[in-house]
Scaffold this motif. Structure first.
Motif, PDB file in Angstrom:
ATOM      1  N   PRO A 178      35.411  59.691  39.944  1.00  0.00           N
ATOM      2  CA  PRO A 178      36.273  59.057  40.894  1.00  0.00           C
ATOM      3  C   PRO A 178      37.103  57.901  40.608  1.00  0.00           C
ATOM      4  N   ASN A 179      36.278  57.040  39.595  1.00  0.00           N
ATOM      5  CA  ASN A 179      36.864  55.741  39.068  1.00  0.00           C
ATOM      6  C   ASN A 179      37.658  56.009  37.831  1.00  0.00           C
ATOM      7  N   GLY A 180      37.953  57.352  37.314  1.00  0.00           N
ATOM      8  CA  GLY A 180      38.561  57.378  36.029  1.00  0.00           C
ATOM      9  C   GLY A 180      38.192  57.519  34.805  1.00  0.00           C
ATOM     10  N   ARG A 181      36.545  57.443  34.899  1.00  0.00           N
ATOM     11  CA  ARG A 181      35.768  57.418  33.744  1.00  0.00           C
ATOM     12  C   ARG A 181      35.155  58.726  33.174  1.00  0.00           C
ATOM     13  N   PHE A 182      35.151  58.967  31.891  1.00  0.00           N
ATOM     14  CA  PHE A 182      34.673  60.193  31.461  1.00  0.00           C
ATOM     15  C   PHE A 182      33.095  60.192  31.811  1.00  0.00           C
ATOM     16  N   GLN A 183      32.734  61.235  32.277  1.00  0.00           N
ATOM     17  CA  GLN A 183      31.245  61.366  32.861  1.00  0.00           C
ATOM     18  C   GLN A 183      30.925  62.636  32.442  1.00  0.00           C
ATOM     19  N   PRO A 184      29.637  63.064  32.030  1.00  0.00           N
ATOM     20  CA  PRO A 184      28.865  64.313  32.149  1.00  0.00           C
ATOM     21  C   PRO A 184      28.762  65.008  33.688  1.00  0.00           C
ATOM     22  N   THR A 185      28.704  66.091  33.660  1.00  0.00           N
ATOM     23  CA  THR A 185      28.829  66.692  34.835  1.00  0.00           C
ATOM     24  C   THR A 185      27.459  66.449  35.701  1.00  0.00           C
ATOM     25  N   ALA A 186      26.426  66.313  34.907  1.00  0.00           N
ATOM     26  CA  ALA A 186      25.195  66.080  35.669  1.00  0.00           C
ATOM     27  C   ALA A 186      24.423  65.212  34.409  1.00  0.00           C
ATOM     28  N   LEU A 187      23.331  64.558  35.022  1.00  0.00           N
ATOM     29  CA  LEU A 187      22.381  63.962  34.325  1.00  0.00           C
ATOM     30  C   LEU A 187      20.967  64.711  34.888  1.00  0.00           C
TER      31      LEU A 187
END
Length: 264
Positions: A178-187
Motif C-alpha cells: 500500500p505504501n508503494g514498496r516492494f514486498q513478498p506476497t507473504a512471509l
C-alpha cells in the motif's frame, strides 16, 4: 606451597596465552556477526547500530536460500558438518518416509543443490534504498544509496516430496504494498516468535577470522516448516526476478561471544 603456587601460575599463564591466541584469530573491530545459535542470548560485541524498520516499511531487494540452515535454532539443531556444505538440519529430518524422500524430478529439478530431505534456510532481504528486487545483495543498494539499512527475515524449511506441504511460490512472488514498496506476497507464520538481533551478512566467504562489514537486522523464526520440493522447481521455471537457480553454501556458526550481539 611454593611449588603449588608456581604450578598454578603456569596454568593461569597458559590459559591467558590461549585466550590471547584465540582473540588474535578473531576479526575484532567489526560489528556483530551472523549466523548464530538463536537460543543463546549472550553477546559481547560492543558495536551497535539502529535497528532496521519493519519489512513493510522497506523494499524487498533479494531472496535466496542456503543448504543447510546457517543458524542453529530449537527446531533445526542437528549438526550437518563444517565447511560451506555444513550447517544445521531440521529436527524431523530422520522421520521422513520413503515417499517424502522421493525426488519427483529424479535429480534433474530446475532448482539445484536441494533434494527431498534437505533443510534450507531462506532469506528475504529488505533495504531502506529505493531500489527494485534483483539478483544478489548488489540489488539492495545503489549509487544514490550506498549505505542502506538492511533487514533479513529468515525461515528454515524441511524440503519434502509432498504437494500438501507449503508452496514456495506463495512466499517468493513480489508485489507492491500500500505504501508503494516492494514486498513478498507473504512471509512464513506459525513457526514460533521470531528472534530479533543485530548481525551481519552471511555466506561461506566469511568466518570468525574474516568478518562481514555490513550491518543487518535479523529476524529468525525458531522452528522449521515443511516445503514441497516441486514448488522450488516451479519458482525457477517461472523466471524469478532474483535469477536464483541454486541453493547457496553456509557460513559456519559464529560462537565467539566477542563477535556476537546480545539478544534482549
Amino acid at each position: 606451597m611454593n611449588r603449588y603456587l608456581s604450578a598454578l601460575s603456569l596454568t593461569l599463564a597458559g590459559l591467558c596465552a590461549a585466550t590471547s591466541a584465540h582473540a588474535e584469530d578473531l576479526c575484532l573491530g567489526f560489528g556483530p556477526q551472523t549466523p548464530r545459535d538463536i537460543g543463546l542470548r549472550v553477546g559481547m560485541n560492543p558495536r551497535s547500530f539502529s535497528p532496521a524498520p519493519a519489512p513493510d516499511n522497506m523494499n524487498l531487494c533479494n531472496l535466496h536460500t542456503h543448504t543447510n540452515a546457517e543458524h542453529k535454532g530449537p527446531g533445526f539443531s542437528i549438526y550437518a558438518g563444517d565447511g560451506e556444505n555444513g550447517g544445521y538440519q531440521c529436527n524431523e529430518t530422520a522421520t521422513l518416509s520413503a515417499s517424502e524422500l522421493k525426488d519427483p524430478a529424479g535429480g534433474h529439478g530446475a532448482f539445484h543443490g536441494v533434494k527431498p530431505g534437505d533443510t534450507i534456510e531462506v532469506h528475504w532481504v529488505f533495504t531502506s534504498c529505493d531500489v527494485s528486487p534483483g539478483p544478489g545483495l548488489g540489488a539492495c543498494s545503489s549509487a544514490a544509496c550506498a549505505n542502506p539499512q538492511l533487514r533479513v527475515e529468515a525461515q528454515a524449511f524441511l524440503v519434502v516430496n509432498d504437494p500438501s506441504a507449503l508452496d514456495f511460490t506463495e512466499f517468493a512472488k513480489v508485489t507492491v504494498g500500500p505504501n508503494g514498496r516492494f514486498q513478498p506476497t507473504a512471509l512464513p507464520t506459525g513457526t514460533g516468535t521470531p528472534v530479533l538481533f543485530a548481525g551481519s551478512t552471511t555466506g561461506p566467504q566469511y568466518t570468525e577470522a574474516t568478518c562481514s562489514p555490513l550491518q543487518v537486522t535479523w529476524n529468525v523464526r525458531p522452528n522449521c516448516a515443511r516445503l514441497d520440493i516441486s514448488s522450488l522447481n516451479r519458482w525457477v521455471a517461472e523466471e524469478n526476478v532474483f535469477e536464483e537457480e541454486h541453493s547457496h553454501g553456509v557460513r559456519q556458526l559464529v560462537t565467539a561471544p566477542e563477535l556476537l550481539s546480545s539478544i534482549n
